[in-house]
Design an enzyme around this catalytic site. Structure first.
Site, PDB file in Angstrom:
ATOM      1  N   GLU A  22       9.489 -19.487 -19.922  1.00 39.27           N
ATOM      2  CA  GLU A  22       9.861 -18.194 -20.481  1.00 39.27           C
ATOM      3  C   GLU A  22      10.926 -18.317 -21.589  1.00 39.27           C
ATOM      4  OE1 GLU A  22       8.779 -15.306 -20.708  1.00 39.27           O
ATOM      5  OE2 GLU A  22      10.569 -14.348 -21.552  1.00 39.27           O
ATOM      6  N   PRO A  81       5.044 -30.881 -21.416  1.00 34.54           N
ATOM      7  CA  PRO A  81       3.811 -31.371 -20.774  1.00 34.54           C
ATOM      8  C   PRO A  81       2.838 -30.212 -20.543  1.00 34.54           C
ATOM      9  CG  PRO A  81       5.782 -32.077 -19.564  1.00 34.54           C
ATOM     10  CD  PRO A  81       6.250 -31.163 -20.639  1.00 34.54           C
ATOM     11  N   ASP A 105      23.770  26.824 -36.130  1.00 35.82           N
ATOM     12  CA  ASP A 105      23.966  28.081 -35.400  1.00 35.82           C
ATOM     13  C   ASP A 105      24.586  27.834 -34.036  1.00 35.82           C
ATOM     14  OD1 ASP A 105      21.755  27.372 -33.864  1.00 35.82           O
ATOM     15  OD2 ASP A 105      20.374  28.398 -35.231  1.00 35.82           O
ATOM     16  N   LYS A 128      24.466  32.673 -35.378  1.00 34.43           N
ATOM     17  CA  LYS A 128      23.478  33.578 -34.799  1.00 34.43           C
ATOM     18  C   LYS A 128      23.731  33.699 -33.306  1.00 34.43           C
ATOM     19  CE  LYS A 128      19.041  33.596 -36.995  1.00 34.43           C
ATOM     20  NZ  LYS A 128      17.695  33.135 -36.698  1.00 34.43           N
ATOM     21  N   GLY A 177      19.024  24.756 -32.826  1.00 30.52           N
ATOM     22  CA  GLY A 177      18.990  24.332 -31.426  1.00 30.52           C
ATOM     23  C   GLY A 177      17.568  23.985 -30.997  1.00 30.52           C
ATOM     24  N   GLY A 178      17.436  23.000 -30.134  1.00 29.09           N
ATOM     25  CA  GLY A 178      16.131  22.653 -29.572  1.00 29.09           C
ATOM     26  C   GLY A 178      15.178  22.146 -30.640  1.00 29.09           C
ATOM     27  N   ASP A 179      13.966  22.686 -30.625  1.00 29.30           N
ATOM     28  CA  ASP A 179      12.974  22.356 -31.640  1.00 29.30           C
ATOM     29  C   ASP A 179      12.952  23.501 -32.652  1.00 29.30           C
ATOM     30  OD1 ASP A 179      10.417  20.657 -32.312  1.00 29.30           O
ATOM     31  OD2 ASP A 179       9.879  22.758 -32.531  1.00 29.30           O
ATOM     32  N   THR A 223      12.851  20.488 -27.072  1.00 27.90           N
ATOM     33  CA  THR A 223      12.997  21.918 -26.815  1.00 27.90           C
ATOM     34  C   THR A 223      13.628  22.163 -25.441  1.00 27.90           C
ATOM     35  OG1 THR A 223      11.863  24.030 -26.981  1.00 27.90           O
ATOM     36  CG2 THR A 223      10.688  22.275 -25.830  1.00 27.90           C
ATOM     37  N   ALA A 224      14.226  23.352 -25.289  1.00 25.50           N
ATOM     38  CA  ALA A 224      15.000  23.659 -24.079  1.00 25.50           C
ATOM     39  C   ALA A 224      14.168  23.504 -22.801  1.00 25.50           C
ATOM     40  CB  ALA A 224      15.572  25.068 -24.176  1.00 25.50           C
ATOM     41  N   MET A 269      14.937  33.039 -23.758  1.00 22.75           N
ATOM     42  CA  MET A 269      15.638  34.289 -24.086  1.00 22.75           C
ATOM     43  C   MET A 269      15.410  35.352 -23.005  1.00 22.75           C
ATOM     44  SD  MET A 269      15.343  34.543 -28.213  1.00 22.75           S
ATOM     45  CE  MET A 269      13.785  33.763 -28.539  1.00 22.75           C
TER      46      MET A 269
HETATM   47  N1  SAH Z   1      14.516  26.439 -30.722  1.00 26.15           N
HETATM   48  C1  SAH Z   1      15.101  26.497 -29.403  1.00 26.15           C
HETATM   49  C2  SAH Z   1      14.947  27.853 -28.791  1.00 26.15           C
HETATM   50  C3  SAH Z   1      15.687  28.922 -29.536  1.00 26.15           C
HETATM   51  S1  SAH Z   1      15.572  30.493 -28.764  1.00 26.15           S
HETATM   52  C4  SAH Z   1      14.454  25.420 -28.514  1.00 26.15           C
HETATM   53  O1  SAH Z   1      13.462  24.805 -28.914  1.00 26.15           O
HETATM   54  O2  SAH Z   1      14.962  25.173 -27.427  1.00 26.15           O
HETATM   55  C5  SAH Z   1      17.019  30.528 -27.777  1.00 26.15           C
HETATM   56  C6  SAH Z   1      16.681  30.304 -26.329  1.00 26.15           C
HETATM   57  O3  SAH Z   1      16.424  28.944 -26.094  1.00 26.15           O
HETATM   58  C7  SAH Z   1      17.760  30.653 -25.365  1.00 26.15           C
HETATM   59  O4  SAH Z   1      17.808  32.047 -25.099  1.00 26.15           O
HETATM   60  C8  SAH Z   1      17.314  29.893 -24.152  1.00 26.15           C
HETATM   61  O5  SAH Z   1      16.246  30.539 -23.514  1.00 26.15           O
HETATM   62  C9  SAH Z   1      16.775  28.632 -24.769  1.00 26.15           C
HETATM   63  N2  SAH Z   1      17.763  27.537 -24.805  1.00 26.15           N
HETATM   64  C10 SAH Z   1      18.243  26.915 -25.885  1.00 26.15           C
HETATM   65  N3  SAH Z   1      19.081  25.922 -25.534  1.00 26.15           N
HETATM   66  C11 SAH Z   1      19.118  25.918 -24.195  1.00 26.15           C
HETATM   67  C12 SAH Z   1      19.786  25.126 -23.229  1.00 26.15           C
HETATM   68  N4  SAH Z   1      20.590  24.116 -23.582  1.00 26.15           N
HETATM   69  N5  SAH Z   1      19.576  25.400 -21.927  1.00 26.15           N
HETATM   70  C13 SAH Z   1      18.757  26.382 -21.546  1.00 26.15           C
HETATM   71  N6  SAH Z   1      18.112  27.165 -22.416  1.00 26.15           N
HETATM   72  C14 SAH Z   1      18.280  26.946 -23.725  1.00 26.15           C
END
Ligand code: SAH
Length: 467
Positions: free
Chosen positions: A22, A43, A250, A272, A303-305, A333-334, A385
């Site tokens: 290895e 070998p 935001d 926002k 936030g998230g996607d 995403t969340a 939300m």
């Molecule tokens: N673009 C974001 C969503 C935006 S809408 C995504 O893809 O996650 C905002 C909502 O996202 C919030 O009201 C909640 O429902 C959710 N959210 C975002 N961040 C979160 C977190 N860390 N934990 C739980 N919910 C979350």
């Protein structure tokens, strides 16, 4: 420095590896990245090494090793796994004046193998003179995140264009040309996968005799910041943050994520808050486009996607209407983060055969009428939300025929230090027992199993009525 880093030419050179297990295989993988000829002396070879020989990628020499075996080699690796034998073999290599590396025996080494960040032909080598290999690997991981995977391809392209630049770009413009090529639109386009476009841009500039006068072309990236934890950011998002001149972010973006941006990037909070926008969307659209038109690299960090309930379409449309190039960097995403926090899967084989992402809050903060309609058997529902509407959502689900002891999962602030998780029954939730523990932002996960027998098409309007 007790050692001196050098890059050795490997074309038409031989590397001898003594050993057939290895450890020898590990060194072979490294050497096979180069154009050296590889000779394996042992070998017997383990199956991986035997395959290399069968594929013509290495030569096998099973004979007892003598100093002559190392003659003319660029490097020797000794990896027999037997310390006594290793030392004797290292002496033979040294007698043939070949630099030798003995695996795991730093005292016997003339040469150490560095940790490599490989973006061939761009190569970063990290060495600690054998004192701290784990530290070297940590540094490597940091550098890996800084250099886009396509960087080698871009450097190779630059190499191919060097002659043309020398012919067509006057000497006094060359430095500025290459600075532009590596720091601006060409590299950015290439890193985003638009290789042909990058090459076209470079060739057009060469034909013009240098980098464009307006050496910066502004662009907008809608970047997913993920659910909160900074290490849930993608590598591409990190790169975009480090390239940004200005970042519009935001409320949902964690400060730790912003920390990763370039120190001198301007940061603008566009504040926002759910339902109440300190900055109306029109104004956000206008400022991000205006910044890009000034030639700045704009990151709109969301936030998230960005494409999940983030009004990305309005920002995309505004950018396109102004002729500003815009791209999207997806994020975690969340709902994904919430499922991960719960240690469960969003979809569950045999239980749910679809996952629905839904918002409980419609345009202008109003209600979405048909949320309950979505909760059909075999559905995993991720409700965004919906924190303030959780009791109404639970009441809808009860109306739909789900049992009062059916549990839903609610994750607030998923992936952040303030994360909380609740799994109330529908009856408790509908009576508002948990309302003070559900804090924004929160995702509600509801699974309606395949074998659930909710009432047939009950019209569900209660979520709407509560708004
Ligand atoms: N673009 C974001 C969503 C935006 S809408 C995504 O893809 O996650 C905002 C909502 O996202 C919030 O009201 C909640 O429902 C959710 N959210 C975002 N961040 C979160 C977190 N860390 N934990 C739980 N919910 C979350």
């Amino acid at each position: 420095m007790k050692t001196f880093p050098m890059f050795l030419r490997m074309e038409d050179r031989t590397v001898v590896i003594v050993g057939g297990g290895e450890q020898a295989a590990q060194k072979s993988r490294l050497i096979l990245k180069t154009s050296a000829r590889l000779v394996l002396c042992a070998p017997e070879l383990d199956p991986e090494l035997a395959d290399l020989v069968a594929d013509g990628k290495a030569q096998h020499d099973p004979a007892p090793v003598t100093a002559a075996r190392f003659d003319g080699a660029a490097l020797a690796f000794i990896a027999t796994g037997c310390p006594g034998m290793d030392a004797a073999l290292a002496d033979l290599a040294r007698a043939a004046r070949v630099p030798v590396n003995v695996v795991d025996q730093p005292d016997l080494c003339d040469a150490y193998t560095p940790s490599l960040v490989d973006r061939d032909p761009v190569v970063v080598a990290i060495g600690t003179e054998g004192t701290a290999p784990v530290l070297a690997r940590q540094i490597k991981s940091r550098i890996e995140t800084m250099l886009e995977p396509q960087l080698g391809g871009f450097a190779a392209l630059a190499g191919r264009l060097r002659g043309a630049v020398a012919r067509s770009v006057p000497r006094e413009n060359r430095r500025a040309f290459w600075r532009w090529a590596f720091a601006d639109a060409p590299r950015r386009l290439h890193a985003d996968g638009a290789e042909r476009e990058a090459a076209r841009l470079l060739k057009a500039a060469i034909a013009e005799g240098g980098a464009p006068d307006d050496t910066r072309t502004g662009a907008i990236a809608l970047v997913g910041a993920g659910p909160g934890a900074a290490d849930l950011l993608t590598l591409r998002a990190l790169r975009k943050l480090q390239e940004a001149d200005v970042i519009f972010y935001d409320r949902l973006v964690d400060p730790a994520v912003l920390e990763l941006a370039r120190r001198d990037a301007e940061r603008v909070f566009v504040g926002k808050a759910v339902g109440a926008c300190a900055w109306p969307q029109d104004r956000i659209n206008a400022v991000i486009v205006a910044a890009a038109l000034q030639g700045r690299n704009v990151v709109r960090l969301k936030g998230g996607d960005p494409s999940m309930f983030g009004r990305a379409e309005e920002e995309l449309a505004a950018a396109r209407a102004a002729g500003v190039s815009v791209d999207i960097v997806p994020g975690v995403t969340a709902a994904s983060a919430a499922a991960a926090s719960l240690g469960r899967s969003l979809s569950e084989r045999g239980v749910s055969d679809r996952v629905i992402f839904a918002t409980a809050t419609g345009v202008g903060g109003g209600a979405v009428q048909s949320l309950g309609d979505l909760a059909r058997p075999g559905t995993a529902l991720a409700i965004y939300m919906g924190a303030a509407k959780a009791p109404a959502i639970a009441a809808d689900l009860l109306d739909l025929g789900l049992g009062s002891d059916h549990r839903v999962d609610i994750v607030c602030n998923a992936s952040t230090p303030h994360e909380t998780r609740l799994s109330p029954t529908l009856s408790d939730l509908s009576e508002g027992c948990f309302s003070d523990r559900i804090t924004n932002p929160a995702v509600i996960l509801v699974t309606v199993p395949k074998d659930a027998r909710p009432h047939a098409a009950l019209p569900l309007v209660r979520v709407g009525a509560v708004a």
